[in-house]
Design an enzyme around this catalytic site. Structure first.
Site, mmCIF file in Angstrom:
data_model
loop_
_atom_site.group_PDB
_atom_site.id
_atom_site.type_symbol
_atom_site.label_atom_id
_atom_site.label_comp_id
_atom_site.label_asym_id
_atom_site.label_seq_id
_atom_site.Cartn_x
_atom_site.Cartn_y
_atom_site.Cartn_z
ATOM 1 N N ASP A 44 0.842 -1.202 0.000
ATOM 2 C CA ASP A 44 0.000 0.000 0.000
ATOM 3 C C ASP A 44 0.877 1.253 0.000
ATOM 4 O OD1 ASP A 44 -2.255 -1.527 0.164
ATOM 5 O OD2 ASP A 44 -2.720 -1.060 2.248
ATOM 6 N N LYS A 65 -2.840 2.620 -3.951
ATOM 7 C CA LYS A 65 -4.186 3.056 -3.609
ATOM 8 C C LYS A 65 -4.239 3.525 -2.158
ATOM 9 C CE LYS A 65 -7.114 -0.262 -3.561
ATOM 10 N NZ LYS A 65 -7.778 -0.436 -2.288
ATOM 11 N N MET A 178 -11.470 6.186 8.081
ATOM 12 C CA MET A 178 -11.744 6.941 6.849
ATOM 13 C C MET A 178 -12.861 7.959 7.079
ATOM 14 S SD MET A 178 -11.457 3.933 3.983
ATOM 15 C CE MET A 178 -12.119 2.617 4.975
HETATM 16 C C1 LIG Z 1 -8.322 1.919 4.251
HETATM 17 S S1 LIG Z 1 -8.400 2.053 5.983
HETATM 18 C C2 LIG Z 1 -7.283 0.757 6.420
HETATM 19 C C3 LIG Z 1 -7.392 0.312 7.848
HETATM 20 C C4 LIG Z 1 -6.371 -0.747 8.205
HETATM 21 N N1 LIG Z 1 -6.621 -1.976 7.513
HETATM 22 C C5 LIG Z 1 -6.315 -1.011 9.716
HETATM 23 O O1 LIG Z 1 -6.636 -2.112 10.135
HETATM 24 O O2 LIG Z 1 -5.924 -0.092 10.444
HETATM 25 C C6 LIG Z 1 -7.476 3.519 6.269
HETATM 26 C C7 LIG Z 1 -7.964 4.270 7.504
HETATM 27 O O3 LIG Z 1 -7.462 3.629 8.675
HETATM 28 C C8 LIG Z 1 -7.132 4.591 9.652
HETATM 29 N N2 LIG Z 1 -5.686 4.479 9.919
HETATM 30 C C9 LIG Z 1 -4.817 3.646 9.323
HETATM 31 N N3 LIG Z 1 -3.589 3.769 9.848
HETATM 32 C C10 LIG Z 1 -3.694 4.715 10.801
HETATM 33 C C11 LIG Z 1 -2.758 5.309 11.716
HETATM 34 N N4 LIG Z 1 -1.476 4.931 11.764
HETATM 35 N N5 LIG Z 1 -3.215 6.278 12.551
HETATM 36 C C12 LIG Z 1 -4.502 6.662 12.548
HETATM 37 N N6 LIG Z 1 -5.421 6.130 11.709
HETATM 38 C C13 LIG Z 1 -5.026 5.179 10.856
HETATM 39 C C14 LIG Z 1 -7.530 5.953 9.090
HETATM 40 O O4 LIG Z 1 -8.845 6.233 9.508
HETATM 41 C C15 LIG Z 1 -7.469 5.686 7.602
HETATM 42 O O5 LIG Z 1 -8.306 6.584 6.884
#
Ligand SMILES: C[S@@+](CC[C@H](N)C(=O)[O-])C[C@H]1O[C@@H](n2cnc3c(N)ncnc32)[C@H](O)[C@@H]1O
Length: 274
Positions: A44, A65, A178
């Site tokens: 990613d 993406k 998100m």
């Molecule tokens: C497409 S989703 C993927 C989530 C991922 N699979 C998970 O389990 O954390 C992406 C969203 O996850 C959250 N996110 C992912 N990494 C993050 C981080 N290090 N800190 C805060 N939010 C995070 C945010 O809300 C972001 O918009």
């Protein structure tokens, strides 16, 4: 015969691996071993260089993406994974957080199954776990919250509008993925379903990264200010991913931080992680 040449006859295997929230030492031992052994890593956009460095012998392919947007982009990614598995023995599909949460893992698994390619999934630390650990707030604190919902208000292309907020308006603790771009509307929507205006809200950008930012506010505050403003970025949207969390479990921490600031009226307390 090279390992690649052998694979021309027989497809390789794909591991869908959770990269966790960012810090390389939050990967599982299994994830680190698979990266070290990988021939190809399709990753990613937000995966950091220190994590990718764990795959020194692999060809690295950024599949770019962010936030699971386009179905065409997803089909293109599926094709790339399948192509990699047809030409290499050990393919890692490295996904942020946990691959099974808001990560389009099902589409990728379905595509691999349809192509007759063997695969496994390796879990990772999801953003909600990393953010609550960083804030030192239990999402299911005894006596306050007996349930937590991980949800996204975002609906994919061609999907019905999300009912996730309505369905979970009463869940004691919410972790919204998100959600930062529509946070003001989300706050108003939750209040329209009866969630109290003084419900504590915690924002964590880049959980587990050294440059993480945190802010606390209330649902009312979230309805009036952008996430960027609350996190101290002014008019700019934050660059890193943001998790929006809310519920009574955050009240003590919100009050502790508010009382430790000089401004009584502070709605947003910005703290850098260690
Ligand atoms: C497409 S989703 C993927 C989530 C991922 N699979 C998970 O389990 O954390 C992406 C969203 O996850 C959250 N996110 C992912 N990494 C993050 C981080 N290090 N800190 C805060 N939010 C995070 C945010 O809300 C972001 O918009």
């Amino acid at each position: 015969m090279s390992r690649q040449a052998e694979q021309a006859q027989q497809p390789g295997k794909v591991w869908l691996v959770g990269a966790g929230p960012g810090a390389a030492d939050l990967l599982t031992l299994r994830a680190a071993r698979l990266l070290a052994e990988a021939d190809v890593v399709l990753h990613d956009a937000l995966i950091g260089d220190d994590v990718l460095a764990l795959a020194p012998q692999a060809r690295l392919i950024a599949v770019g993406k962010r936030c699971g947007r386009h179905s065409t982009a997803q089909r293109f990614i599926n094709q790339k994974i399948i192509h990699a598995a047809r030409t290499h023995a050990r393919v890692v599909r490295l996904k942020g957080g946990d691959p099974m949460l808001f990560g389009r893992a099902q589409e990728e698994m379905n595509a691999l199954a349809a192509a007759g390619i063997e695969y496994e999934v390796v879990p990772g630390v999801t953003a909600a776990s990393a953010a609550s650990a960083q804030l030192k707030v239990s999402l299911t604190r005894r006596g306050i919250a007996r349930s937590v919902a991980l949800l996204t208000p975002r609906a994919g292309e061609g999907e019905h509008p999300s009912q996730a907020l309505r369905a979970n308006a009463d869940t004691p603790t919410l972790a919204l993925y998100m959600a930062s771009h529509e946070s003001m509307a989300i706050a108003r929507e939750l209040m329209s379903y009866g969630r109290g205006a003084d419900t504590p809200v915690a924002l964590v950008e880049n959980a587990s990264h050294p440059a993480s930012r945190e802010a606390f506010t209330t649902l009312q505050g979230l309805s009036e200010h952008t996430v960027g403003a609350l996190l101290g970025c002014g008019d700019q949207a934050p660059e890193g991913p943001v998790l929006v969390m809310l519920g009574e479990v955050f009240r003590d921490e919100m009050q502790a931080r508010t009382s430790s600031t000089s401004s009584e009226s502070a709605r947003c307390i910005q703290v850098s992680a260690a």
